[in-house]
Scaffold this motif. Structure first.
Motif, mmCIF file in Angstrom:
data_model
loop_
_atom_site.group_PDB
_atom_site.id
_atom_site.type_symbol
_atom_site.label_atom_id
_atom_site.label_comp_id
_atom_site.label_asym_id
_atom_site.label_seq_id
_atom_site.Cartn_x
_atom_site.Cartn_y
_atom_site.Cartn_z
ATOM 1 N N VAL A 84 0.849 -1.190 0.000
ATOM 2 C CA VAL A 84 0.000 0.000 0.000
ATOM 3 C C VAL A 84 0.885 1.239 0.000
ATOM 4 C CG1 VAL A 84 -1.944 -1.132 1.146
ATOM 5 C CG2 VAL A 84 -0.170 -0.021 2.525
ATOM 6 N N GLY A 85 0.284 2.364 -0.333
ATOM 7 C CA GLY A 85 1.019 3.623 -0.439
ATOM 8 C C GLY A 85 1.449 4.166 0.912
ATOM 9 N N ALA A 86 2.314 5.161 0.858
ATOM 10 C CA ALA A 86 2.830 5.791 2.075
ATOM 11 C C ALA A 86 1.688 6.388 2.883
ATOM 12 C CB ALA A 86 3.835 6.879 1.703
ATOM 13 N N ALA A 87 1.765 6.256 4.174
ATOM 14 C CA ALA A 87 0.756 6.816 5.060
ATOM 15 C C ALA A 87 0.862 8.336 5.093
ATOM 16 C CB ALA A 87 0.922 6.256 6.469
ATOM 17 N N LEU A 88 -0.287 8.998 5.159
ATOM 18 C CA LEU A 88 -0.348 10.459 5.249
ATOM 19 C C LEU A 88 -1.220 10.828 6.452
ATOM 20 C CD1 LEU A 88 -0.939 11.258 1.462
ATOM 21 C CD2 LEU A 88 1.230 11.417 2.708
ATOM 22 N N PRO A 89 -0.756 10.537 7.655
ATOM 23 C CA PRO A 89 -1.614 10.714 8.835
ATOM 24 C C PRO A 89 -2.000 12.155 9.111
ATOM 25 C CG PRO A 89 0.664 10.278 9.477
ATOM 26 C CD PRO A 89 0.581 10.036 8.006
ATOM 27 N N ASP A 90 -1.206 13.117 8.637
ATOM 28 C CA ASP A 90 -1.495 14.518 8.928
ATOM 29 C C ASP A 90 -2.162 15.257 7.765
ATOM 30 O OD1 ASP A 90 -0.277 14.274 11.476
ATOM 31 O OD2 ASP A 90 1.702 14.549 10.556
ATOM 32 N N TRP A 91 -2.433 14.549 6.665
ATOM 33 C CA TRP A 91 -2.997 15.218 5.492
ATOM 34 C C TRP A 91 -4.438 15.649 5.756
ATOM 35 C CZ3 TRP A 91 -1.866 17.776 1.403
ATOM 36 C CH2 TRP A 91 -2.813 17.974 0.400
ATOM 37 N N GLN A 92 -4.723 16.918 5.517
ATOM 38 C CA GLN A 92 -6.068 17.454 5.691
ATOM 39 C C GLN A 92 -6.560 18.184 4.450
ATOM 40 O OE1 GLN A 92 -6.102 19.833 9.254
ATOM 41 N NE2 GLN A 92 -5.712 18.084 10.590
ATOM 42 N N GLY A 93 -5.839 18.036 3.350
ATOM 43 C CA GLY A 93 -6.223 18.712 2.118
ATOM 44 C C GLY A 93 -5.485 20.023 1.938
ATOM 45 N N ALA A 94 -5.484 20.493 0.704
ATOM 46 C CA ALA A 94 -4.858 21.782 0.379
ATOM 47 C C ALA A 94 -5.910 22.886 0.471
ATOM 48 C CB ALA A 94 -4.254 21.723 -1.022
ATOM 49 N N ARG A 95 -5.459 24.112 0.311
ATOM 50 C CA ARG A 95 -6.356 25.261 0.351
ATOM 51 C C ARG A 95 -6.706 25.703 -1.067
ATOM 52 N NH1 ARG A 95 -2.820 25.337 4.242
ATOM 53 N NH2 ARG A 95 -1.183 26.405 3.068
ATOM 54 N N LEU A 96 -7.889 26.228 -1.232
ATOM 55 C CA LEU A 96 -8.306 26.734 -2.532
ATOM 56 C C LEU A 96 -7.570 28.040 -2.845
ATOM 57 C CD1 LEU A 96 -12.151 26.151 -2.307
ATOM 58 C CD2 LEU A 96 -10.534 24.882 -3.747
ATOM 59 N N PRO A 97 -7.210 28.261 -4.106
ATOM 60 C CA PRO A 97 -6.617 29.548 -4.471
ATOM 61 C C PRO A 97 -7.578 30.679 -4.126
ATOM 62 C CG PRO A 97 -6.378 27.967 -6.257
ATOM 63 C CD PRO A 97 -7.298 27.335 -5.258
ATOM 64 N N ASP A 98 -7.032 31.775 -3.615
ATOM 65 C CA ASP A 98 -7.872 32.893 -3.191
ATOM 66 C C ASP A 98 -7.730 34.119 -4.086
ATOM 67 O OD1 ASP A 98 -5.351 33.779 -2.498
ATOM 68 O OD2 ASP A 98 -5.665 33.610 -0.335
ATOM 69 N N GLY A 99 -7.019 33.981 -5.191
ATOM 70 C CA GLY A 99 -6.906 35.085 -6.133
ATOM 71 C C GLY A 99 -5.936 36.161 -5.731
ATOM 72 N N ARG A 100 -5.080 35.881 -4.764
ATOM 73 C CA ARG A 100 -4.125 36.902 -4.322
ATOM 74 C C ARG A 100 -3.141 37.257 -5.435
ATOM 75 N NH1 ARG A 100 -1.006 33.521 0.253
ATOM 76 N NH2 ARG A 100 -3.122 32.685 0.442
#
Length: 240
Positions: A12-28
């Motif tokens: 199985v793939g590497a564990a990502l226990p802390d992954w919570q997703g990325a943030r959406l671009p905010d147009g900065r």
């Protein structure tokens, strides 16, 4: 690399226990030494971009794009008005800091924040931007934004497999070629096989260092010619 095994002794793939997703671009707005990247504004950018694109001797830059070419400023402004408010794709203008003029456009698209995947697309550089420090700094700014500010794991570049300039640019910028998706799209009444490229987060530190060294004013002579190519610097810094 030794594969991880689950309780059934399956790899199985590497564990990502802390992954919570990325943030959406905010147009900065993203600002560098040579250019600034800001959200498309038809009133501010349409005339400048239209004139910059008209510097090209013909329409070949539009062959592999899904829109254009535009035969009038009004037609181009109407197009920008249809895309300016979109969040995906999120279109941006590239501003030359020396002239203060818009010289190209680029978009963040196919945004998959839960999985940390985002694509750069609608890459439309005018002759005023091509083969300049602005073109390279645009990619450096996007890489920093995607990986550092927003926390993505994967940055994609896709293009028509027959688009040799786009494929060469992807390789120069440090994207890894992943293969051809055959008969992926029907566009302009013709088939398109799509070439896929990516940069992942573990590639980014070496690329960040290489871009910084290439963009340093000390890497250019008195006539503005590069002393070392980006490929030469990347080979010395380490693999992407």
């Amino acid at each position: 690399m030794t594969a991880r095994l689950n309780e059934f002794q399956q790899p199985v793939g590497a564990a990502l226990p802390d992954w919570q997703g990325a943030r959406l671009p905010d147009g900065r707005t993203l600002a560098g030494r040579y250019c600034r990247i800001e959200r498309i504004d038809p009133e501010r950018h349409a005339a400048e971009l239209y004139e910059a694109y008209r510097d090209a001797p013909d329409w070949r830059d539009w062959t592999y794009l899904s829109v254009g070419p535009f035969d009038s400023l009004d037609a181009y402004r109407r197009y920008l008005e249809t895309v300016a408010g979109l969040s995906d794709p999120m279109h941006h203008a590239v501003i030359d800091l020396a002239s203060g003029q818009a010289v190209g456009t680029i978009a963040l698209m196919r945004i998959d924040a839960p999985n940390g995947v985002i694509e750069v697309g609608s890459v439309t550089y005018s002759p005023r931007m091509k083969r300049t420090r602005i073109a390279t700094e645009t990619m450096a700014l996007l890489l920093g934004h995607v990986f550092e500010d927003l926390g993505y794991r994967r940055f994609e570049w896709k293009c028509d497999a027959l688009n040799a300039p786009s494929r060469a640019a992807a390789s120069r910028y440090g994207f890894t070629f992943e293969g051809i998706f055959r008969q992926a799209v029907v566009t302009r009444g013709r088939n398109r096989d799509t070439a896929w490229y990516s940069i992942i987060d573990s590639d980014y530190p070496a690329l960040h260092a290489a871009y910084g060294r290439w963009l340093d004013p000390a890497n250019f002579d008195g006539q503005g010619r590069q002393i070392e190519t980006l490929a030469e610097i990347r080979s010395r810094v380490g693999p992407a």
